[in-house]
Enzyme design. Structure first.
Site, mmCIF file in Angstrom:
data_model
loop_
_atom_site.group_PDB
_atom_site.id
_atom_site.type_symbol
_atom_site.label_atom_id
_atom_site.label_comp_id
_atom_site.label_asym_id
_atom_site.label_seq_id
_atom_site.Cartn_x
_atom_site.Cartn_y
_atom_site.Cartn_z
ATOM 1 N N ASP A 211 0.839 -1.198 0.000
ATOM 2 C CA ASP A 211 0.000 0.000 0.000
ATOM 3 C C ASP A 211 0.876 1.251 0.000
ATOM 4 O O ASP A 211 2.052 1.201 0.356
ATOM 5 C CB ASP A 211 -0.904 -0.034 1.233
ATOM 6 C CG ASP A 211 -2.125 0.864 1.117
ATOM 7 O OD1 ASP A 211 -2.481 1.254 -0.017
ATOM 8 O OD2 ASP A 211 -2.742 1.155 2.162
ATOM 9 N N HIS A 212 0.302 2.370 -0.364
ATOM 10 C CA HIS A 212 0.935 3.699 -0.409
ATOM 11 C C HIS A 212 2.449 3.705 -0.191
ATOM 12 O O HIS A 212 2.933 3.764 0.947
ATOM 13 C CB HIS A 212 0.298 4.603 0.640
ATOM 14 C CG HIS A 212 -1.121 4.957 0.350
ATOM 15 N ND1 HIS A 212 -1.480 5.861 -0.627
ATOM 16 C CD2 HIS A 212 -2.275 4.516 0.903
ATOM 17 C CE1 HIS A 212 -2.800 5.962 -0.657
ATOM 18 N NE2 HIS A 212 -3.313 5.153 0.262
ATOM 19 N N HIS B 102 -10.266 4.395 -2.043
ATOM 20 C CA HIS B 102 -9.537 4.563 -0.799
ATOM 21 C C HIS B 102 -10.466 5.191 0.238
ATOM 22 O O HIS B 102 -11.429 5.861 -0.100
ATOM 23 C CB HIS B 102 -8.302 5.436 -1.012
ATOM 24 C CG HIS B 102 -7.201 4.739 -1.738
ATOM 25 N ND1 HIS B 102 -5.963 4.525 -1.181
ATOM 26 C CD2 HIS B 102 -7.150 4.174 -2.969
ATOM 27 C CE1 HIS B 102 -5.188 3.869 -2.051
ATOM 28 N NE2 HIS B 102 -5.891 3.655 -3.146
ATOM 29 N N GLY B 103 -10.172 4.950 1.518
ATOM 30 C CA GLY B 103 -10.995 5.550 2.561
ATOM 31 C C GLY B 103 -12.337 4.866 2.723
ATOM 32 O O GLY B 103 -13.364 5.528 2.871
ATOM 33 N N GLY B 104 -12.350 3.523 2.717
ATOM 34 C CA GLY B 104 -13.613 2.800 2.821
ATOM 35 C C GLY B 104 -14.211 2.800 4.217
ATOM 36 O O GLY B 104 -15.427 2.674 4.374
ATOM 37 N N THR B 105 -13.382 2.958 5.252
ATOM 38 C CA THR B 105 -13.897 2.944 6.623
ATOM 39 C C THR B 105 -14.875 4.101 6.831
ATOM 40 O O THR B 105 -14.530 5.260 6.607
ATOM 41 C CB THR B 105 -12.748 3.062 7.644
ATOM 42 O OG1 THR B 105 -11.925 1.904 7.547
ATOM 43 C CG2 THR B 105 -13.285 3.185 9.067
#
Length: 293
Positions: free
Chosen positions: A82-83, A209-212
């Site tokens: 990741d990233h 991205h940012g699913g939470t």
């Protein structure tokens, strides 16, 4: 099943409009919960690893854990970096057995991001490894990456087209569409029109991205719009901690470590089950592997 590269399974997921969960692992117990949770529901899965986590446990240890766990299940498992903006880390992950990597040059000016992404793309193509690349600035906090909310920038459509045209075999493309890493402070303002415009032109699966913290309706709309990879990191970390804390609150005198490890595993695996069902990938393992319908 041996580890797989994520590009082909994401293309199938995008075409059939379901999402494949990409969880950021924390340790061996976390990796178990992700892979065995996916196997429970016969779903394809992506195990992501942050640079910080790799530096803590080591390249060889993580690759060995995930490969061993994947060998014991009957679902497609991809091991993804990741990233990462460090080419040396990317090369070391490839050498250790990662099946896909992400180069994140989103903090750079567009021309520099494109040039550096293309250089990494040449490395991954030669190695037969999938590449994820990002443009725009996705807000929030994830491991060592921080982008202030007021500094988040939506991806530019014309830049998206130029970026992907230079790398037509990307495994997945991550344009900023208004989501953010970490917990949301308010209601996410997702640019669905930008997502739809991008996917109407660019035939590459999109990473969300940012699913939470997104609602089921938001997940459904993003996946219907072409997001085939859905990242979950913050929620998984909280389940890791809650598994320990909740058991300690229930049994404060318990001094045996193994029940706490089991409690963490169970909490994380429930989260994996919930997300797989939310993204519509339950029962899609055979489809994602390229067999059957």
């Amino acid at each position: 099943m041996a580890l797989v590269t994520m590009g082909p399974m994401l293309k199938r997921a995008q075409a059939a409009r379901y999402g494949i969960a990409a969880f950021n692992m924390i340790d061996y117990n976390s990796a178990r919960s992700i892979i065995e949770g996916a196997n429970d529901l016969k779903a394809p899965i992506i195990v992501q690893v942050s640079v910080k986590t790799i530096k803590h446990w080591g390249y060889k240890a993580i690759a060995t854990w995930v490969r061993m766990l994947a060998d014991d299940v009957d679902v497609p498992v991809a091991l993804h970096l990741d990233h990462c903006s460090d080419a040396d880390v990317i090369r070391r992950c490839i050498d250790a057995g990662w099946t896909s990597v992400m180069f994140d040059g989103s903090a750079l000016p567009f021309a520099d991001n494109k040039a550096q992404s293309e250089a990494i793309y040449a490395i991954t193509e030669a190695a037969g490894v999938g590449l994820e690349a990002e443009i725009g600035a996705i807000g929030g906090v994830e491991d060592d990456k921080f982008v202030a909310e007021d500094a988040a920038i939506l991806a530019n459509y014309d830049e998206c087209v130029a970026f992907v045209s230079a790398m037509p075999n990307l495994a997945v493309f991550a344009p900023a569409i208004g989501t953010a890493h970490g917990f949301y402070k308010g209601t996410p303002k997702i640019a669905y029109d930008l997502l739809e415009r991008i996917t109407a032109t660019i035939p590459i699966p999109i990473a969300l991205h940012g699913g939470t913290g997104l609602s089921q309706e938001q997940f459904d709309r993003c996946i219907a719009g072409g997001c085939a990879k859905v990242n979950i990191s913050t929620m998984h970390k909280h389940r890791f901690i809650e598994g320990f804390v909740n058991l300690h609150a229930e049994k404060p005198k318990l001094a045996e470590p193994l029940p706490f490890i089991v409690a963490q595993y169970d909490a994380m695996k429930r989260d994996v089950h919930d997300m797989i069902r939310a993204f519509g990938s339950e029962g899609k393992a055979v489809h994602a592997a390229g067999e059957g319908a």
